[in-house]
Scaffold this motif. Sequence first.
Motif, short mmCIF file in Angstrom:
data_model
loop_
_atom_site.label_atom_id
_atom_site.label_comp_id
_atom_site.label_asym_id
_atom_site.label_seq_id
_atom_site.Cartn_x
_atom_site.Cartn_y
_atom_site.Cartn_z
N GLU A 222 -4.49 -12.86 -3.97
CA GLU A 222 -3.53 -13.66 -3.22
C GLU A 222 -2.31 -12.84 -2.81
OE1 GLU A 222 -3.50 -16.80 -2.01
OE2 GLU A 222 -5.62 -16.81 -2.50
N ILE A 223 -1.84 -11.99 -3.72
CA ILE A 223 -0.61 -11.24 -3.44
C ILE A 223 -0.83 -10.23 -2.33
CG2 ILE A 223 1.03 -9.57 -4.39
CD1 ILE A 223 0.86 -10.98 -7.02
N PHE A 224 -2.00 -9.58 -2.34
CA PHE A 224 -2.23 -8.49 -1.41
C PHE A 224 -3.14 -8.92 -0.26
CE2 PHE A 224 -1.10 -6.58 -5.49
CZ PHE A 224 -0.05 -5.79 -5.11
N VAL A 225 -2.80 -10.03 0.33
CA VAL A 225 -3.49 -10.54 1.52
C VAL A 225 -2.43 -10.81 2.59
CG1 VAL A 225 -4.85 -12.41 2.50
CG2 VAL A 225 -5.40 -11.55 0.21
N ASP A 226 -2.72 -10.34 3.80
CA ASP A 226 -1.79 -10.57 4.91
C ASP A 226 -1.68 -12.06 5.21
OD1 ASP A 226 -1.01 -7.89 5.66
OD2 ASP A 226 -3.06 -7.61 6.36
N LYS A 227 -0.44 -12.51 5.34
CA LYS A 227 -0.18 -13.90 5.72
C LYS A 227 0.94 -13.92 6.75
CE LYS A 227 -1.41 -15.96 1.23
NZ LYS A 227 -0.91 -16.75 0.07
N GLU A 228 1.17 -15.08 7.30
CA GLU A 228 2.27 -15.23 8.25
C GLU A 228 3.58 -14.85 7.59
OE1 GLU A 228 3.94 -15.87 11.87
OE2 GLU A 228 1.80 -16.13 11.41
N GLY A 229 4.28 -13.88 8.14
CA GLY A 229 5.56 -13.45 7.61
C GLY A 229 5.45 -12.46 6.48
N LYS A 230 4.21 -12.06 6.09
CA LYS A 230 4.05 -11.09 5.00
C LYS A 230 3.04 -10.03 5.42
CE LYS A 230 1.53 -11.63 1.28
NZ LYS A 230 0.99 -11.99 -0.05
N VAL A 231 3.42 -8.76 5.22
CA VAL A 231 2.55 -7.65 5.60
C VAL A 231 2.16 -6.87 4.36
CG1 VAL A 231 2.34 -5.55 6.99
CG2 VAL A 231 3.69 -7.47 7.85
N VAL A 232 0.88 -6.58 4.23
CA VAL A 232 0.39 -5.73 3.13
C VAL A 232 0.09 -4.35 3.71
CG1 VAL A 232 -1.38 -5.39 1.39
CG2 VAL A 232 -0.57 -7.71 1.91
N ASP A 233 0.78 -3.34 3.20
CA ASP A 233 0.59 -1.98 3.68
C ASP A 233 -0.44 -1.26 2.83
OD1 ASP A 233 2.68 -1.85 5.80
OD2 ASP A 233 4.01 -2.27 4.11
N GLU A 234 -1.24 -0.40 3.47
CA GLU A 234 -2.25 0.41 2.78
C GLU A 234 -1.99 1.88 3.07
OE1 GLU A 234 -6.30 -0.62 3.43
OE2 GLU A 234 -5.89 -2.78 3.55
N VAL A 235 -1.98 2.67 2.00
CA VAL A 235 -1.81 4.12 2.14
C VAL A 235 -2.89 4.79 1.29
CG1 VAL A 235 -0.32 6.11 1.74
CG2 VAL A 235 0.66 3.95 2.55
N ASP A 236 -3.61 5.73 1.90
CA ASP A 236 -4.65 6.48 1.18
C ASP A 236 -4.10 7.80 0.68
OD1 ASP A 236 -6.56 4.54 1.56
OD2 ASP A 236 -7.36 5.45 3.40
N VAL A 237 -4.31 8.06 -0.61
CA VAL A 237 -3.98 9.36 -1.21
C VAL A 237 -5.29 10.11 -1.40
CG1 VAL A 237 -2.99 10.55 -3.19
CG2 VAL A 237 -1.96 8.42 -2.38
N MET A 238 -5.40 11.28 -0.79
CA MET A 238 -6.62 12.07 -0.88
C MET A 238 -6.55 12.98 -2.10
SD MET A 238 -7.75 10.80 1.90
CE MET A 238 -9.30 11.68 2.06
N VAL A 239 -7.56 12.89 -2.97
CA VAL A 239 -7.64 13.74 -4.15
C VAL A 239 -8.85 14.64 -3.97
CG1 VAL A 239 -7.79 13.84 -6.65
CG2 VAL A 239 -6.64 11.91 -5.55
N VAL A 240 -8.59 15.94 -3.79
CA VAL A 240 -9.65 16.90 -3.55
C VAL A 240 -9.87 17.69 -4.83
CG1 VAL A 240 -10.44 18.82 -2.11
CG2 VAL A 240 -8.93 17.07 -1.14
N PHE A 241 -11.08 17.54 -5.41
CA PHE A 241 -11.39 18.22 -6.66
C PHE A 241 -12.26 19.44 -6.38
CE2 PHE A 241 -14.40 19.03 -10.09
CZ PHE A 241 -13.53 19.33 -11.11
N GLY A 242 -11.99 20.54 -7.10
CA GLY A 242 -12.76 21.76 -6.95
C GLY A 242 -12.27 22.56 -5.76
N THR A 243 -12.89 23.69 -5.51
CA THR A 243 -12.50 24.56 -4.41
C THR A 243 -13.43 24.31 -3.25
OG1 THR A 243 -11.78 26.24 -5.98
CG2 THR A 243 -12.12 26.95 -3.70
#
Length: 597
Positions: A570-591
């Motif tokens: 419920e908290i992280f759902v877009d509604k009228e007057g409320k915006v949920v932002d998404e940001v991706d953090v890339m985790v690169v493992f190994g060489t």
Amino acid sequence: MQSSPGCPAPLLPVLSAELARLEAQLGQTADRWARAHLAELGDAAAARVLRVVAETGTRVRSLSAFINHLAKQEAMQRNAAGIPTAESAACCNGPSARASQEDSISGPFYQDVVQMEVQNQGPNGEMAFARPNHARMEPGSPVRQMPFRYMELNILERIVNESEEPSPLDFALLQSITENFAEKKEIGSGGCGTVYKGILRNGVVAVKRLHNTRTIKDKMFHREVKSLFSVKHPNIVRFLGYCSFTKEHAIPLGGRIIMADIRERLLCFEYIRNGSLDQHLSDELRGLEWQTRYQIIIGICRGLHYLHKDKEIIHMDLKPGNILLDDLMVPKITDFGLSRPESDSLATTTRLISQGYTAPEYISGGKATSKSDIYSLGVIIIELVIGSRTKPNITKAIRRWNHRWIKSMKQSSLACQQVKKCLELALRCIQDDPTDRPDISDIIDELKEIDTTDGQAQIQISSCCLEDILGIEPLEIRIPFEDFKISHSIELTNDTDDYIAFVTKAKLERFCTEPDRGIVPPRSKCSVTLAMQAQVNAQPNVHYTEVITVLSTRVDGALSVDAMDVTSGEIFVDKEGKVVDEVDVMVVFGTPQLAEE
């Protein structure tokens, strides 16, 4: 004038006289033949004849360049022998000397040409092909091939310098400058062919070798070449020449020998150093700055406008991989693999589909018009603005760009309006019904209007678009194999006057975060620890990427972390007057494996 040992002086008068004779004979023969027969031929045959005459003229000019090369060699040899002449002085003391050095054959590819010149010198230094040695003059002998190959090289280099128009090119030349199409020279491949880097003395070219395993009809190849010859625009990759070559191969089959024709078709273009657009795409928070992306969008639109309106050509395979970026990040459209005139916009059975970029009417029925390119353009604009081909949320896109501009102190109302207009246009471009898509002229007009004061006033940006979002650093974490047991951290920064709730989600669940949810008070920070899951078996020389998504939204300051019902969503759902932002953090493992140059 006295000849010194080692100088090919006796050769020069012979070649000069032959050049003059060829020039005169070419003009007289072409004139007589044209008067006698040209009226009897159709347009196509007449065009072929005139093309042959033009190509012959090119060979004559190449011979002239070859004579000049020999003359410079002679002057330098005479100077080395201590014979003071005006020619040697000019050659060794001034611009001519520098030109001679620049024209000298150097580099690994040209060593065979230099070696050939040395090996084929006579006892007095004269070139072997100047002596009446019939064994050396047999067809296919290296001595016969060397001057022709050198002349072909001169032609291509003059085309690169824009002192000559594109022309047919010799297969052996393209084979040589790519080191026989060596794998190390490969710079790209697609559905129609493979592109190689060709090394010249005055630069680099790109040689596209069409796949001979894929049947390409003569009509399609000739249409492509015709299209390439006709286009010249700053946002179109410059065409340098082509080669159409067929050779016979004897193939044993069932106790018999079958003579098979092996067809080679090649296209030569200017070399663009920054690669294709798909190598530069990323989301709003990283990668290219907005103004760079915006100018790329403008450039692509101008190039497409030139094709559609000036040349009436449909590209038919427009995608980021077919848009190259030069040193100044100027976009150049390339690979007209299936291009055709607008007048030929009928259904076709020969289709090359680029998933995600091809218009639905072309996929379903093979029907292509200029509006098919507009669909592809819309997808490219979306990808340039937000980094993915998903249908964009304009409000979220502006919020993310605005956050980046706030961090870099480059906040601009004009830039916000440009982002909004680009996405609005892109959404119109990707309509299923081609008639609902805008014309390329309308797109350019609307983009131009943005940069005017009146145009800016017409675009309203809502207040929620200008709210800052939760800052996240770093956006990419690289973990060497040796450090896989060491935990890393992500810092969340709330620079607003509101409370911001967050939750983290690992898509592949190789990593865990602690805390995985929380509330960041106004003007404060929160550190999230990132560690590899205990059950993950890390192995050396293994490379993979995990995406940690951070969802965030503004909440009431009275809400506690324990009261956050993350499972219900419920908290992280877009509604009228409320915006949920998404940001991706890339985790690169190994060489990661190093890409070949």
